[in-house]
Design a protein around this motif. Sequence first.
Motif, PDB file in Angstrom:
ATOM      1  N   LEU A   1      33.765  48.824  46.869  1.00 58.31           N
ATOM      2  CA  LEU A   1      34.631  50.322  46.928  1.00 58.31           C
ATOM      3  C   LEU A   1      35.150  51.082  48.006  1.00 58.31           C
ATOM      4  N   ASP A   2      34.719  50.421  49.171  1.00 64.97           N
ATOM      5  CA  ASP A   2      35.351  50.913  50.558  1.00 64.97           C
ATOM      6  C   ASP A   2      36.650  50.291  50.798  1.00 64.97           C
ATOM      7  N   ILE A   3      37.033  49.148  50.229  1.00 63.73           N
ATOM      8  CA  ILE A   3      38.371  48.645  50.422  1.00 63.73           C
ATOM      9  C   ILE A   3      39.081  48.693  49.155  1.00 63.73           C
ATOM     10  N   MET A   4      38.467  48.650  47.841  1.00 66.54           N
ATOM     11  CA  MET A   4      39.028  48.744  46.546  1.00 66.54           C
ATOM     12  C   MET A   4      38.624  49.774  45.766  1.00 66.54           C
ATOM     13  N   PRO A   5      38.806  51.227  45.983  1.00 72.90           N
ATOM     14  CA  PRO A   5      38.280  52.236  45.645  1.00 72.90           C
ATOM     15  C   PRO A   5      38.422  52.755  44.183  1.00 72.90           C
ATOM     16  N   SER A   6      38.224  51.693  43.404  1.00 74.40           N
ATOM     17  CA  SER A   6      38.225  51.943  41.936  1.00 74.40           C
ATOM     18  C   SER A   6      37.720  50.954  41.379  1.00 74.40           C
ATOM     19  N   ARG A   7      36.601  51.031  40.467  1.00 73.24           N
ATOM     20  CA  ARG A   7      35.893  50.192  39.687  1.00 73.24           C
ATOM     21  C   ARG A   7      36.800  49.560  38.632  1.00 73.24           C
ATOM     22  N   GLY A   8      37.818  50.187  38.168  1.00 75.14           N
ATOM     23  CA  GLY A   8      38.718  49.802  37.329  1.00 75.14           C
ATOM     24  C   GLY A   8      39.399  48.758  37.876  1.00 75.14           C
TER      25      GLY A   8
ATOM     26  N   TYR B   1      42.661  57.955  51.651  1.00 70.18           N
ATOM     27  CA  TYR B   1      42.947  56.137  51.720  1.00 70.18           C
ATOM     28  C   TYR B   1      44.338  55.985  52.026  1.00 70.18           C
ATOM     29  N   HIS B   2      44.513  54.971  52.962  1.00 69.72           N
ATOM     30  CA  HIS B   2      45.782  54.457  53.266  1.00 69.72           C
ATOM     31  C   HIS B   2      46.081  53.172  52.819  1.00 69.72           C
ATOM     32  N   PHE B   3      46.076  52.088  53.368  1.00 76.19           N
ATOM     33  CA  PHE B   3      46.192  50.979  52.870  1.00 76.19           C
ATOM     34  C   PHE B   3      44.955  50.445  52.158  1.00 76.19           C
ATOM     35  N   ILE B   4      44.895  49.973  50.934  1.00 71.26           N
ATOM     36  CA  ILE B   4      43.765  49.503  50.104  1.00 71.26           C
ATOM     37  C   ILE B   4      43.997  48.150  49.514  1.00 71.26           C
ATOM     38  N   VAL B   5      43.076  47.415  49.351  1.00 69.19           N
ATOM     39  CA  VAL B   5      43.258  45.997  48.730  1.00 69.19           C
ATOM     40  C   VAL B   5      43.581  46.314  47.528  1.00 69.19           C
ATOM     41  N   HIS B   6      44.926  45.545  46.958  1.00 75.44           N
ATOM     42  CA  HIS B   6      45.152  45.566  45.632  1.00 75.44           C
ATOM     43  C   HIS B   6      44.665  44.443  44.863  1.00 75.44           C
ATOM     44  N   GLY B   7      44.647  43.113  45.650  1.00 77.98           N
ATOM     45  CA  GLY B   7      44.024  42.110  45.133  1.00 77.98           C
ATOM     46  C   GLY B   7      44.306  40.926  46.123  1.00 77.98           C
ATOM     47  N   LEU B   8      43.396  39.724  45.743  1.00 81.18           N
ATOM     48  CA  LEU B   8      43.812  38.599  46.270  1.00 81.18           C
ATOM     49  C   LEU B   8      44.304  37.718  45.304  1.00 81.18           C
ATOM     50  N   TRP B   9      45.177  37.107  45.047  1.00 82.98           N
ATOM     51  CA  TRP B   9      45.849  36.489  43.804  1.00 82.98           C
ATOM     52  C   TRP B   9      46.379  35.016  44.217  1.00 82.98           C
ATOM     53  N   PRO B  10      45.516  34.264  43.581  1.00 84.53           N
ATOM     54  CA  PRO B  10      46.034  32.626  43.468  1.00 84.53           C
ATOM     55  C   PRO B  10      47.266  32.573  43.102  1.00 84.53           C
ATOM     56  N   GLN B  11      47.871  31.550  43.824  1.00 87.28           N
ATOM     57  CA  GLN B  11      49.490  31.551  43.526  1.00 87.28           C
ATOM     58  C   GLN B  11      49.893  29.984  43.576  1.00 87.28           C
ATOM     59  N   PHE B  12      50.894  29.583  42.669  1.00 87.59           N
ATOM     60  CA  PHE B  12      51.373  28.257  42.870  1.00 87.59           C
ATOM     61  C   PHE B  12      52.640  28.431  43.394  1.00 87.59           C
ATOM     62  N   GLU B  13      53.397  27.324  43.875  1.00 86.05           N
ATOM     63  CA  GLU B  13      54.575  27.369  44.756  1.00 86.05           C
ATOM     64  C   GLU B  13      55.667  27.927  43.916  1.00 86.05           C
ATOM     65  N   ASP B  14      55.262  27.713  42.532  1.00 81.61           N
ATOM     66  CA  ASP B  14      56.370  28.450  41.727  1.00 81.61           C
ATOM     67  C   ASP B  14      55.649  29.510  40.649  1.00 81.61           C
ATOM     68  N   GLY B  15      55.434  30.581  40.681  1.00 80.15           N
ATOM     69  CA  GLY B  15      54.618  31.185  39.560  1.00 80.15           C
ATOM     70  C   GLY B  15      53.295  31.468  39.953  1.00 80.15           C
ATOM     71  N   TYR B  16      52.308  31.818  39.164  1.00 76.95           N
ATOM     72  CA  TYR B  16      50.951  32.123  39.377  1.00 76.95           C
ATOM     73  C   TYR B  16      50.161  31.988  38.091  1.00 76.95           C
ATOM     74  N   PRO B  17      48.991  31.683  38.278  1.00 73.66           N
ATOM     75  CA  PRO B  17      48.080  31.618  36.859  1.00 73.66           C
ATOM     76  C   PRO B  17      47.515  33.152  36.874  1.00 73.66           C
ATOM     77  N   GLU B  18      46.940  33.130  35.549  1.00 73.49           N
ATOM     78  CA  GLU B  18      46.457  34.582  35.440  1.00 73.49           C
ATOM     79  C   GLU B  18      45.491  34.455  34.362  1.00 73.49           C
ATOM     80  N   PHE B  19      44.640  35.289  34.178  1.00 77.97           N
ATOM     81  CA  PHE B  19      43.528  35.436  33.047  1.00 77.97           C
ATOM     82  C   PHE B  19      43.047  34.023  32.549  1.00 77.97           C
TER      83      PHE B  19
END
Length: 205
Positions: free
Chosen positions: A85-92, A50-68
Motif C-alpha cells: 500500500l505504500d507504493i500502490m495505495p489501493s487494494r482494488g 500521494y505523488h507518483f504511485i505505481v500503477h503496475g508492472l506489465w509484461p509486454q510483447f514487442e507487439d501487444g501484450y498479454p492480459e488475464f
Amino acid sequence: MALCGCDQPTQASQADGFDFFVLALSWSPSYCEAEGERANRQQCDSARPYHFIVHGLWPQFEDGYPEFCDANVLRTETRLESRMLDIMPSRGLIRHQWKKHGTCSGLSQDTYFDKVRAARERVTIPPIAPEAGQYRSVSPAEVERAFMQSNPGLGEDHIAVTCDRHRLREVRICMTADLEYRSCPQVDRRACNRRSIVMPPARGR
C-alpha cells in the motif's frame, strides 16, 4: 500518436513468455482530479499527499501484450496487499493488477509483487512536483528529461509520458526481466504529443 498511451492486447490470453516489462508510474493527483467522484477513495481521500504511485508492472510483447492469463486466478492475499500500500495505495488496484498483468508474468503473487517493488526502487523520482496548492505546466519532453537526468542509463527510447487532454497521467519505463532499462518503440510511439500539460497539486496534508 495516440494520447492514451495504450497498446492493444494480443488475442491469446496466455503469455508464452514475454519480451519486457513496462513500469507504469501514475501521477496520482491527475487520476484523482480526472475521476472525481469515481476515484478510489482509499487513494484520493487519504491525508497522505500521494505523488507518483505505481500503477503496475506489465509484461509486454514487442507487439501487444498479454492480459488475464489465468481464468482461475486467486484473489491477492490481505497481508500482501498491506505490504504494497505504500507504493500502490489501493487494494482494488493491487487486486486488479495481479489479475490482469501479474498472472501473465509466470511468477507467484509474492514474487511478482517483490518484482514490482524492485522495479519501483530502480527508479529515482525527480523533483518535479508542483508547489503545494499550485498547478505546474510542463512539456512531456521536460518530464522525460527530468527522469533521465535522475536515472543514469535511462534513454529517450526507454521512457514515454502519457496524458489526457491536458494533464500528465503516467510515466512509463521499459525494463528487461532483470529490470535493466531497454528500448520499446511500441510504447514510445504512443506517448503524449501535446506541447504543454499540467501537473495538478497533490491532495492531503
